[in-house]
Scaffold this motif. Structure first.
Motif, PDB file in Angstrom:
ATOM      1  N   VAL A  10      12.955   8.465   1.120  1.00 55.56           N
ATOM      2  CA  VAL A  10      11.679   8.069   1.709  1.00 55.56           C
ATOM      3  C   VAL A  10      11.507   6.564   1.602  1.00 55.56           C
ATOM      4  CG1 VAL A  10       9.168   8.319   1.608  1.00 55.56           C
ATOM      5  CG2 VAL A  10      10.616  10.271   1.023  1.00 55.56           C
ATOM      6  N   VAL A  11      11.181   5.935   2.727  1.00 59.28           N
ATOM      7  CA  VAL A  11      10.760   4.539   2.736  1.00 59.28           C
ATOM      8  C   VAL A  11       9.244   4.563   2.615  1.00 59.28           C
ATOM      9  CG1 VAL A  11      10.573   2.427   4.097  1.00 59.28           C
ATOM     10  CG2 VAL A  11      12.711   3.741   4.123  1.00 59.28           C
ATOM     11  N   ILE A  12       8.731   3.885   1.597  1.00 55.65           N
ATOM     12  CA  ILE A  12       7.290   3.874   1.361  1.00 55.65           C
ATOM     13  C   ILE A  12       6.791   2.440   1.314  1.00 55.65           C
ATOM     14  CG2 ILE A  12       7.687   4.132  -1.118  1.00 55.65           C
ATOM     15  CD1 ILE A  12       4.923   5.463  -1.340  1.00 55.65           C
ATOM     16  N   SER A  13       5.698   2.209   2.005  1.00 56.00           N
ATOM     17  CA  SER A  13       5.022   0.913   1.967  1.00 56.00           C
ATOM     18  C   SER A  13       4.115   0.911   0.745  1.00 56.00           C
ATOM     19  CB  SER A  13       4.209   0.712   3.248  1.00 56.00           C
ATOM     20  OG  SER A  13       3.487  -0.490   3.196  1.00 56.00           O
ATOM     21  N   LEU A  14       4.391   0.002  -0.173  1.00 57.17           N
ATOM     22  CA  LEU A  14       3.667  -0.064  -1.444  1.00 57.17           C
ATOM     23  C   LEU A  14       2.852  -1.343  -1.530  1.00 57.17           C
ATOM     24  CD1 LEU A  14       6.631   1.038  -3.738  1.00 57.17           C
ATOM     25  CD2 LEU A  14       4.600   2.396  -3.192  1.00 57.17           C
ATOM     26  N   GLY A  16       0.518  -1.674  -4.184  1.00 57.19           N
ATOM     27  CA  GLY A  16       0.126  -1.817  -5.579  1.00 57.19           C
ATOM     28  C   GLY A  16      -1.260  -1.261  -5.821  1.00 57.19           C
ATOM     29  N   GLY A  17      -1.938  -0.869  -4.753  1.00 57.10           N
ATOM     30  CA  GLY A  17      -3.264  -0.277  -4.876  1.00 57.10           C
ATOM     31  C   GLY A  17      -3.182   1.212  -5.194  1.00 57.10           C
ATOM     32  N   MET A  18      -4.343   1.831  -5.361  1.00 61.05           N
ATOM     33  CA  MET A  18      -4.420   3.240  -5.747  1.00 61.05           C
ATOM     34  C   MET A  18      -3.779   4.186  -4.734  1.00 61.05           C
ATOM     35  SD  MET A  18      -7.985   4.431  -7.529  1.00 61.05           S
ATOM     36  CE  MET A  18      -8.864   4.189  -6.020  1.00 61.05           C
ATOM     37  N   ASP A  19      -4.013   3.942  -3.465  1.00 61.60           N
ATOM     38  CA  ASP A  19      -3.536   4.879  -2.445  1.00 61.60           C
ATOM     39  C   ASP A  19      -2.009   4.949  -2.405  1.00 61.60           C
ATOM     40  OD1 ASP A  19      -6.194   5.521  -1.543  1.00 61.60           O
ATOM     41  OD2 ASP A  19      -6.219   3.587  -0.533  1.00 61.60           O
ATOM     42  N   SER A  20      -1.355   3.795  -2.323  1.00 64.39           N
ATOM     43  CA  SER A  20       0.104   3.827  -2.235  1.00 64.39           C
ATOM     44  C   SER A  20       0.746   4.186  -3.576  1.00 64.39           C
ATOM     45  CB  SER A  20       0.660   2.499  -1.702  1.00 64.39           C
ATOM     46  OG  SER A  20       0.465   1.440  -2.609  1.00 64.39           O
ATOM     47  N   THR A  21       0.119   3.832  -4.688  1.00 67.64           N
ATOM     48  CA  THR A  21       0.657   4.201  -5.995  1.00 67.64           C
ATOM     49  C   THR A  21       0.552   5.710  -6.209  1.00 67.64           C
ATOM     50  OG1 THR A  21       0.107   2.029  -6.892  1.00 67.64           O
ATOM     51  CG2 THR A  21       0.488   3.797  -8.485  1.00 67.64           C
ATOM     52  N   GLY A  22      -0.566   6.293  -5.800  1.00 68.06           N
ATOM     53  CA  GLY A  22      -0.712   7.747  -5.886  1.00 68.06           C
ATOM     54  C   GLY A  22       0.323   8.461  -5.032  1.00 68.06           C
ATOM     55  N   LEU A  23       0.557   7.948  -3.831  1.00 67.12           N
ATOM     56  CA  LEU A  23       1.571   8.535  -2.952  1.00 67.12           C
ATOM     57  C   LEU A  23       2.960   8.382  -3.562  1.00 67.12           C
ATOM     58  CD1 LEU A  23       2.394   9.894  -0.322  1.00 67.12           C
ATOM     59  CD2 LEU A  23       2.280   7.646   0.791  1.00 67.12           C
ATOM     60  N   LEU A  24       3.245   7.239  -4.145  1.00 60.59           N
ATOM     61  CA  LEU A  24       4.538   7.031  -4.817  1.00 60.59           C
ATOM     62  C   LEU A  24       4.751   8.089  -5.888  1.00 60.59           C
ATOM     63  CD1 LEU A  24       7.108   5.432  -5.609  1.00 60.59           C
ATOM     64  CD2 LEU A  24       5.610   3.978  -7.020  1.00 60.59           C
ATOM     65  N   MET A  25       3.747   8.309  -6.731  1.00 61.29           N
ATOM     66  CA  MET A  25       3.882   9.294  -7.807  1.00 61.29           C
ATOM     67  C   MET A  25       4.084  10.699  -7.239  1.00 61.29           C
ATOM     68  SD  MET A  25       3.987   7.231 -10.194  1.00 61.29           S
ATOM     69  CE  MET A  25       4.181   8.407 -11.509  1.00 61.29           C
ATOM     70  N   HIS A  26       3.399  11.015  -6.148  1.00 61.34           N
ATOM     71  CA  HIS A  26       3.573  12.312  -5.489  1.00 61.34           C
ATOM     72  C   HIS A  26       5.019  12.490  -5.017  1.00 61.34           C
ATOM     73  CE1 HIS A  26       2.701  15.747  -2.899  1.00 61.34           C
ATOM     74  NE2 HIS A  26       3.305  15.095  -1.926  1.00 61.34           N
ATOM     75  N   LEU A  27       5.559  11.453  -4.395  1.00 60.09           N
ATOM     76  CA  LEU A  27       6.934  11.532  -3.895  1.00 60.09           C
ATOM     77  C   LEU A  27       7.952  11.615  -5.034  1.00 60.09           C
ATOM     78  CD1 LEU A  27       6.598   8.946  -0.996  1.00 60.09           C
ATOM     79  CD2 LEU A  27       6.848  11.440  -0.776  1.00 60.09           C
ATOM     80  N   SER A 136      12.275   9.924   5.623  1.00 60.70           N
ATOM     81  CA  SER A 136      10.851   9.910   5.944  1.00 60.70           C
ATOM     82  C   SER A 136      10.281   8.516   5.700  1.00 60.70           C
ATOM     83  CB  SER A 136      10.082  10.907   5.061  1.00 60.70           C
ATOM     84  OG  SER A 136      10.451  12.236   5.331  1.00 60.70           O
ATOM     85  N   ILE A 137       9.153   8.236   6.330  1.00 59.41           N
ATOM     86  CA  ILE A 137       8.386   7.039   5.967  1.00 59.41           C
ATOM     87  C   ILE A 137       7.037   7.508   5.440  1.00 59.41           C
ATOM     88  CG2 ILE A 137       9.565   5.519   7.597  1.00 59.41           C
ATOM     89  CD1 ILE A 137       7.016   5.542   9.292  1.00 59.41           C
ATOM     90  N   ALA A 138       6.498   6.740   4.498  1.00 63.03           N
ATOM     91  CA  ALA A 138       5.230   7.118   3.883  1.00 63.03           C
ATOM     92  C   ALA A 138       4.354   5.880   3.730  1.00 63.03           C
ATOM     93  CB  ALA A 138       5.484   7.762   2.523  1.00 63.03           C
ATOM     94  N   LEU A 139       3.095   6.036   4.100  1.00 64.92           N
ATOM     95  CA  LEU A 139       2.116   4.961   3.977  1.00 64.92           C
ATOM     96  C   LEU A 139       0.896   5.530   3.258  1.00 64.92           C
ATOM     97  CD1 LEU A 139       2.307   3.898   7.686  1.00 64.92           C
ATOM     98  CD2 LEU A 139       3.234   2.587   5.806  1.00 64.92           C
ATOM     99  N   GLY A 140       0.500   4.893   2.199  1.00 65.82           N
ATOM    100  CA  GLY A 140      -0.700   5.314   1.492  1.00 65.82           C
ATOM    101  C   GLY A 140      -1.844   4.390   1.873  1.00 65.82           C
ATOM    102  N   VAL A 141      -2.464   4.662   2.998  1.00 66.99           N
ATOM    103  CA  VAL A 141      -3.561   3.810   3.461  1.00 66.99           C
ATOM    104  C   VAL A 141      -4.880   4.540   3.279  1.00 66.99           C
ATOM    105  CG1 VAL A 141      -2.143   2.499   5.078  1.00 66.99           C
ATOM    106  CG2 VAL A 141      -3.276   4.565   5.852  1.00 66.99           C
ATOM    107  N   HIS A 142      -5.930   3.785   3.071  1.00 72.36           N
ATOM    108  CA  HIS A 142      -7.244   4.362   2.821  1.00 72.36           C
ATOM    109  C   HIS A 142      -7.776   5.027   4.075  1.00 72.36           C
ATOM    110  CE1 HIS A 142     -11.466   4.601   1.813  1.00 72.36           C
ATOM    111  NE2 HIS A 142     -11.133   4.409   0.553  1.00 72.36           N
ATOM    112  N   SER A 143      -8.180   6.259   3.954  1.00 72.27           N
ATOM    113  CA  SER A 143      -8.631   7.022   5.127  1.00 72.27           C
ATOM    114  C   SER A 143      -9.951   6.481   5.696  1.00 72.27           C
ATOM    115  CB  SER A 143      -8.806   8.495   4.779  1.00 72.27           C
ATOM    116  OG  SER A 143      -9.825   8.671   3.819  1.00 72.27           O
ATOM    117  N   GLY A 144     -10.698   5.715   4.922  1.00 75.85           N
ATOM    118  CA  GLY A 144     -11.964   5.190   5.398  1.00 75.85           C
ATOM    119  C   GLY A 144     -11.848   3.852   6.091  1.00 75.85           C
ATOM    120  N   ASP A 145     -10.646   3.314   6.221  1.00 74.86           N
ATOM    121  CA  ASP A 145     -10.483   2.004   6.857  1.00 74.86           C
ATOM    122  C   ASP A 145     -11.060   1.975   8.265  1.00 74.86           C
ATOM    123  OD1 ASP A 145      -9.261   0.877   4.671  1.00 74.86           O
ATOM    124  OD2 ASP A 145      -7.256   0.845   5.531  1.00 74.86           O
TER     125      ASP A 145
END
Length: 150
Positions: A10-14, A16-27, A136-145
Motif C-alpha cells: 500500500v502506498v499511503i499519503s502520510l 503526520g496528523g490523526m487521520d493518516s496516522t490512524g489509517l497507517l495503524m489500520h494498514l 493499493s493507495i490510501a489517503l487519510g483525509v478529514h471527511s469534513g474538509d
C-alpha cells in the motif's frame, strides 16, 4: 475506507496528523507492506512531518519497518493563495468549519497528492514486468474538509 481488502502493498499519503496516522495503524494491523509518502508543500505547520518522523522512528524501534519518503513540493507554497503557505498571511484560529478557515484551503492539494501516490503505486506494481503486483493507495483525509472547500 476500502471497497475491499487492501492489497498487501500500500502506498499511503502520510501527513503526520490523526487521520493518516490512524489509517497507517489500520494498514499495519492488516499486515500490509507500507510505502509512505509525505509532502512538503511549503506549509507553515511542518510540525506534522516532524511528528510523523517521530512516529516512524517509534515503529522502527519496535521492529515495524515502513518505507517513507518526503517529497519536496515547496514551490506550491509560492503559487497558491492560502494562509497555510503564504508568509504574509496569518493562519486563522478556530473551528475548521468557521468561515475564516476558508483561508487555509490549499487548492487541489489532496488531488495532487493522490496523483503522485497513484503514480508511485503504478511504479511499484510494474517494477517486475514478469510479475505485476496489486498495489493499493490510501489517503487519510478529514471527511469534513468539504465544508470549507469552495
Amino acid at each position: 475506507m476500502f471497497a475491499d481488502t487492501p492489497a498487501r502493498k500500500v502506498v499511503i499519503s502520510l501527513s503526520g496528523g490523526m487521520d493518516s496516522t490512524g489509517l497507517l495503524m489500520h494498514l499495519l494491523a492488516k499486515d500490509c507492506e507500507i510505502y509512505g509518502i509525505s509532502f512538503n508543500y511549503g506549509q507553515k505547520h511542518v510540525i506534522e512531518i516532524e511528528r510523523l518522523k517521530a512516529n516512524i522512528a517509534y515503529l522502527n524501534e519496535n521492529k515495524i519497518h515502513i518505507q517513507h519518503t518526503v517529497i519536496d513540493l515547496s514551490v506550491l507554497g509560492t503559487l497558491y493563495n492560502s494562509a497555510l503557505t503564504d508568509p504574509d498571511q496569518e493562519v486563522p484560529e478556530g473551528h475548521y468549519e468557521a468561515d475564516n478557515m476558508k483561508q487555509t484551503v490549499v487548492p487541489n492539494r489532496n488531488a495532487i497528492f493522490s496523483s503522485i501516490a497513484y503514480g508511485y503505486a503504478l511504479s511499484i506494481a510494474t517494477k517486475d514486468e514478469n510479475k505485476k503486483e496489486k498495489v493499493s493507495i490510501a489517503l487519510g483525509v478529514h471527511s469534513g474538509d468539504h465544508v470549507i472547500y469552495p
